[in-house]
Design an enzyme around this catalytic site. Structure first.
Site, PDB file in Angstrom:
ATOM      1  N   ASN A 136       9.749 -10.488   0.035  1.00  0.00           N
ATOM      2  CA  ASN A 136      10.646 -10.070   1.117  1.00  0.00           C
ATOM      3  C   ASN A 136      10.793 -11.163   2.183  1.00  0.00           C
ATOM      4  OD1 ASN A 136       8.139 -10.030   2.280  1.00  0.00           O
ATOM      5  ND2 ASN A 136       8.174  -7.874   2.897  1.00  0.00           N
ATOM      6  N   GLU A 143       5.912  -9.736   8.406  1.00  0.00           N
ATOM      7  CA  GLU A 143       6.907  -9.021   7.620  1.00  0.00           C
ATOM      8  C   GLU A 143       8.280  -9.091   8.294  1.00  0.00           C
ATOM      9  OE1 GLU A 143       5.993  -8.156   4.755  1.00  0.00           O
ATOM     10  OE2 GLU A 143       4.415  -6.633   4.661  1.00  0.00           O
TER      11      GLU A 143
END
Ligand code: GLP
Length: 242
Positions: A136, A143
């Site tokens: 991702n 993140e």
């Protein structure tokens, strides 16, 4: 950004290893920023081999790891401390006291984050920071999000990240939900960044991170703003960079 793709595994790991050994041979006191994950394992094996051949010493080096799971005992098979000891530190002449990994079991995790940042600030900058990339676009455990955190912090792992890392645990339920990670600001302070990307499953994210828009949706894209980045891609990950 200097981006190189490699047809063969040997060229990939040797080039990565040479970046680190030439730095250490020029400055034995170099500060190395290290990473976990399956990607750097070949590099670590090569560094062990070169150390055994007398081509490099880590005796005066200091290392700083990017991240650690929260709540896994230090000696748990999947803690990043265990990973680093088994994959590298136990096989080279480094002083373990000079190897730093955030403590995911600290009683006061916020305080641990502050101490890690203080240490980086006092001892830094890191001379070369090794990085992998998540599917991702995460770097360390930063993140994708609307905004990113600059310093070391506690992060909630995204489902995709826990799924990707479940291969190392008996089941997905055993994968920790949180981690302590260096922030993007700390990573960007390194004098040089070496990102390794391997595998066809990383080709799309490599393209997005290295050539797409700079966005917090893809934390690795921020590296486009760093003045000294080298990216090594294997043939699978480098599909768009031939
Ligand atoms: C992990 C680590 C990252 C690593 C990434 C990719 O979650 N926190 O530092 O770069 O995932 O791992 P792999 O190399 O196994 O694909």
């Amino acid at each position: 950004m200097n981006i190189y793709t490699f047809k063969d595994e040997e060229g990939f790991v040797q080039t990565a290893a040479n970046q680190i050994t030439s730095l250490l041979n020029a400055n034995p006191y170099a500060k190395l920023g290290l990473a976990t994950g399956s990607t750097p394992v070949g590099l670590y094996n090569k560094l062990i081999e070169m150390h055994r051949q007398g081509l490099v010493s880590f005796a005066n080096a200091t290392t700083y790891n990017l991240d650690e799971y929260v709540g896994l005992p230090k000696d748990h098979a999947e803690s990043y401390r265990t990973f680093m000891n088994e994959k590298l530190f136990n096989h080279i002449d480094i002083n373990k006291e000079q190897t730093h990994i955030p403590n995911g079991n600290a009683e006061d995790l916020e305080d641990e984050c502050r101490s890690y940042d203080r240490m980086l600030e006092q001892n830094g900058p890191i001379d070369i920071q090794l990085l992998g990339i998540g599917h991702n676009g995460h770097i360390a455990f930063n993140e994708p999000a609307e905004s990113l955190t600059s310093g070391t912090h506690i992060t909630t792992l995204q489902a995709k990240t826990r799924e990707a890392n479940a291969r190392f645990f008996p089941s997905i339920d055993d994968v920790p939900t949180h981690a302590i990670t260096m922030g993007v600001g700390s990573i960007m302070k390194a004098r040089q960044i070496m990102m390794l990307i391997r595998g066809e499953d990383k080709a799309e994210i490599a393209k997005r991170a290295l050539t797409g828009p700079v966005s917090t949706d893809c934390p690795a894209s921020l590296l486009q703003c760093h003045p000294n980045v080298i990216v090594l891609l294997d043939q699978g990950a480098g599909r768009y960079f031939k």
